[in-house]
Motif scaffolding. Structure first.
Motif, PDB file in Angstrom:
ATOM      1  N   PHE A  24      -6.843  10.338   0.493  1.00 21.93           N
ATOM      2  CA  PHE A  24      -5.823  11.365   0.338  1.00 21.93           C
ATOM      3  C   PHE A  24      -5.720  11.983  -1.055  1.00 21.93           C
ATOM      4  O   PHE A  24      -5.089  13.026  -1.205  1.00 21.93           O
ATOM      5  CB  PHE A  24      -4.454  10.795   0.725  1.00 21.93           C
TER       6      PHE A  24
ATOM      7  N   LEU B 221      -6.568   4.453   0.178  1.00 20.04           N
ATOM      8  CA  LEU B 221      -5.670   5.614   0.270  1.00 20.04           C
ATOM      9  C   LEU B 221      -6.014   6.654  -0.792  1.00 20.04           C
ATOM     10  O   LEU B 221      -5.979   7.860  -0.524  1.00 20.04           O
ATOM     11  CB  LEU B 221      -4.215   5.177   0.127  1.00 20.04           C
TER      12      LEU B 221
ATOM     13  N   ALA C 199       1.138   4.206  -2.829  1.00 18.63           N
ATOM     14  CA  ALA C 199       0.951   5.625  -2.499  1.00 18.63           C
ATOM     15  C   ALA C 199       2.155   6.452  -2.944  1.00 18.63           C
ATOM     16  O   ALA C 199       2.004   7.559  -3.470  1.00 18.63           O
ATOM     17  CB  ALA C 199       0.710   5.792  -1.000  1.00 18.63           C
TER      18      ALA C 199
ATOM     19  N   GLY D 275      -6.193  -1.518  -0.201  1.00 17.02           N
ATOM     20  CA  GLY D 275      -5.567  -0.445   0.562  1.00 17.02           C
ATOM     21  C   GLY D 275      -5.189   0.730  -0.308  1.00 17.02           C
ATOM     22  O   GLY D 275      -5.365   1.887   0.082  1.00 17.02           O
TER      23      GLY D 275
ATOM     24  N   MET E 253       0.833  -1.202   0.000  1.00 14.43           N
ATOM     25  CA  MET E 253       0.000   0.000   0.000  1.00 14.43           C
ATOM     26  C   MET E 253       0.872   1.258   0.000  1.00 14.43           C
ATOM     27  O   MET E 253       0.617   2.205  -0.738  1.00 14.43           O
ATOM     28  CB  MET E 253      -0.891   0.039   1.245  1.00 14.43           C
TER      29      MET E 253
END
Length: 104
Positions: A77, A73, A18, A69, A14
């Motif tokens: 975000f 995210l 990101a 995940g 994850m």
């Protein structure tokens, strides 16, 4: 211990995803180094878990944690859609991962 390593492998996956997105947004060496650390940690922990866990189960759980995940995210975000259908299918992926754990 292998299950804990597998969960952390998914979490590192994850993080790597990101950082991949972050590198796409802002090209700098810090994002690149964090991306490499994320994926290296993920593969290292996955290889440790595969020493005792069945490959199919471990891989499915690892990818499930990483994919769901990463999607979560993105919603939290990066302003991606939080449509109920998307959340429902993410929950299905996570439920399948838990189900594999229960039958393994």
């Amino acid at each position: 211990m292998e299950w804990i390593a597998l969960i952390f492998a998914g979490l590192f996956e994850m993080f790597g995803v990101a950082m991949m997105n972050q590198l796409n947004i802002e090209r700098n060496w810090q994002s690149f180094v964090l991306l490499v650390i994320g994926f290296a940690g993920s593969f290292l922990l996955l290889s440790f878990a595969l020493k005792t866990l069945p490959m199919g189960t471990a891989y499915a759980i690892w990818t499930g944690i990483g994919a769901s995940g990463g999607a979560i995210l993105g919603m939290l975000f990066y302003g991606e859609s939080k449509d109920w259908k998307r959340v429902f299918f993410i929950a299905m992926v996570l439920s399948a991962a838990v189900g594999l754990k229960l039958v393994s």
